[in-house]
Design an enzyme around this catalytic site. Structure first.
Site, PDB file in Angstrom:
ATOM      1  N   ASP A 250     -26.075 -48.693  23.168  1.00  0.00           N
ATOM      2  CA  ASP A 250     -26.714 -48.114  24.132  1.00  0.00           C
ATOM      3  C   ASP A 250     -27.113 -46.532  23.659  1.00  0.00           C
ATOM      4  OD1 ASP A 250     -27.742 -48.066  27.226  1.00  0.00           O
ATOM      5  OD2 ASP A 250     -27.202 -45.894  26.626  1.00  0.00           O
ATOM      6  N   ASN A 258     -37.604 -39.066  27.420  1.00  0.00           N
ATOM      7  CA  ASN A 258     -38.557 -39.302  27.983  1.00  0.00           C
ATOM      8  C   ASN A 258     -38.943 -38.145  28.732  1.00  0.00           C
ATOM      9  OD1 ASN A 258     -38.885 -42.231  27.484  1.00  0.00           O
ATOM     10  ND2 ASN A 258     -37.199 -42.820  29.208  1.00  0.00           N
ATOM     11  N   ASP A 267     -40.842 -45.107  24.249  1.00  0.00           N
ATOM     12  CA  ASP A 267     -41.314 -46.345  23.770  1.00  0.00           C
ATOM     13  C   ASP A 267     -41.289 -46.390  22.122  1.00  0.00           C
ATOM     14  OD1 ASP A 267     -41.513 -47.205  26.401  1.00  0.00           O
ATOM     15  OD2 ASP A 267     -44.100 -47.040  26.365  1.00  0.00           O
ATOM     16  N   GLU A 293     -32.934 -49.132  27.413  1.00  0.00           N
ATOM     17  CA  GLU A 293     -32.493 -48.484  26.040  1.00  0.00           C
ATOM     18  C   GLU A 293     -31.014 -49.073  25.644  1.00  0.00           C
ATOM     19  OE1 GLU A 293     -30.611 -45.635  29.016  1.00  0.00           O
ATOM     20  OE2 GLU A 293     -32.312 -46.786  28.721  1.00  0.00           O
TER      21      GLU A 293
END
Length: 391
Positions: A250, A258, A267, A293
């Site tokens: 993770d 973000n 992305d 993620e």
């Protein structure tokens, strides 16, 4: 675990299927040829030298034997896919040998002084030519070559002889051959389109299935593929007493990426991590993006620490990898949880997920391994060693 798929050109696959069809449908033609030979020999027995007929029958029987042996060998070896193309030339050679024996042999067994028997022989050749068009229509070249071998020798002889009947028969044969060219083209083209459409449908279906199991952003397998293929790995390892490793990875502080740089930067991070995973994952392993993620890796390992060592190597690669987006660079790290055992996939996933959360809670950017290995499997290995020592 996965068999590497070999992609052949569609044209070669179509050729292979047509040749396979010829092998399946033309075997009875050998017996039709022999039966026609026997019937024609009976008709000519009283009007032609027996030695000539016997020699012709013997040669034709030899070609039939060779063709039969080829068919039996092909049926025993059962070549698949493009492998069957290696059988195309032997098929063509034996077919032409049989056809030439009929075409040239008809000139030698023909009574010179009887137009009636000449017409009878010609009728046999025309009948065999018609059968060839229907039997060998999957391959236009073979069809035309067969009909040419059957008809041209005697047609040429008729033209050389002159006379109204002989020339008329020769012209009729030429017209028949021209119509065979047309019919062969239509039949072959129709079969080509049918086989081509079949392969295009298969390829479209495979592409759709692959797309349904792929994560578009990372280029890896998606969650569905991870569980479907992972269960196959798990069942195999449980049956064979092998170790199965599950790694859950993770990305750390992904929400901050973000929030600070925008979702497009997130992305870009997923794509770059996906490329790294594609580079280091073996073909025998399974890797997927199983969440926003979150990534999962399934691998078979010979030792319990193998997956943990691999996860540590991957952690170092990711933490040392700068992400570039819109002329800005930022770092990313990941927390890893590893579970090893001979359990079912759900159990290993729970253990790996718990280990990954422990890595998060103890500082992130680290590997935590759940080292529990199935005691039952340990017992099996111990018993196997003891049995080996006794024997």
């Amino acid at each position: 675990m996965e068999v590497e798929k070999i992609d052949y050109p569609v044209d070669d696959l179509v050729r292979a299927e047509k040749l396979q069809l010829l092998y399946h449908q033309s075997y009875p033609a050998i017996f039709v040829s022999l039966l026609s030979c026997a019937l024609l020999s009976v008709i000519l027995w009283q009007v032609q030298k027996k030695e000539i007929l016997i020699i012709w029958i013997f040669i034709l029987a030899c070609t039939a034997l060779v063709r039969s042996m080829l068919f039996m060998l092909s049926n025993r070896m059962k070549p698949k896919g493009e492998d069957i193309l290696a059988w195309e030339m032997p098929y063509l050679v034996t077919l032409l040998l049989s056809s030439i024996t009929w075409g040239i042999g008809a000139v030698f067994i023909m009574p010179i002084d009887s137009q009636l028997y000449q017409v009878v022989i010609y009728c046999f050749l025309m009948g065999l030519s018609g059968g060839a068009i229907s039997v060998y229509s999957a391959n236009r070249t073979m069809t035309l070559a067969t009909v040419a071998c059957l008809l041209l020798p005697m047609t040429g002889w008729f033209l050389l002889q002159g006379g109204q009947l002989s020339v008329g028969l020769a012209i009729g044969a030429i017209m028949f051959y021209l119509s065979a060219i047309r019919a062969g083209k239509v039949l072959s083209h129709t079969l080509d389109k049918s086989f081509m459409l079949s392969h295009e449908l298969i390829e479209a279906k495979e592409a759709a299935e692959e797309l349904a199991l792929k994560d578009e952003l990372s280029g890896l397998n998606n969650r569905r593929a991870f569980y479907e293929k992972g269960k196959i790995f798990s069942e195999y390892c449980q049956r064979n007493g092998e170790l199965l490793s599950v790694i859950i990875m993770d990305l750390d502080h992904f929400k901050k990426i973000n929030d600070k740089f925008g979702h497009a930067a997130g992305d870009a991070t997923i794509r770059q991590v996906g490329r790294v995973l594609q580079q280091v994952i073996r073909k025998s392993d399974l890797c997927a993006r199983i969440g926003g993620e979150e990534f999962g890796i399934i691998m078979m390992t010979s030792v319990a620490d193998g997956a943990a060592q691999f996860a540590e190597k991957l952690r170092q690669m990711i933490s040392g990898m700068p992400i570039t987006f819109n002329d800005e660079q930022f770092a990313v790290s990941a927390s890893f949880g590893v579970a090893v055992g001979s359990f079912d996939l759900d159990t290993l996933m729970r253990r790996a997920d718990a280990a990954m959360y422990q890595a998060k809670e103890t500082g992130r950017n680290r590997v935590i391994c759940d080292r529990y290995i199935d005691e039952e499997m340990k017992g099996k290995r111990y018993a196997k060693r003891q049995l080996s020592l006794i024997s």
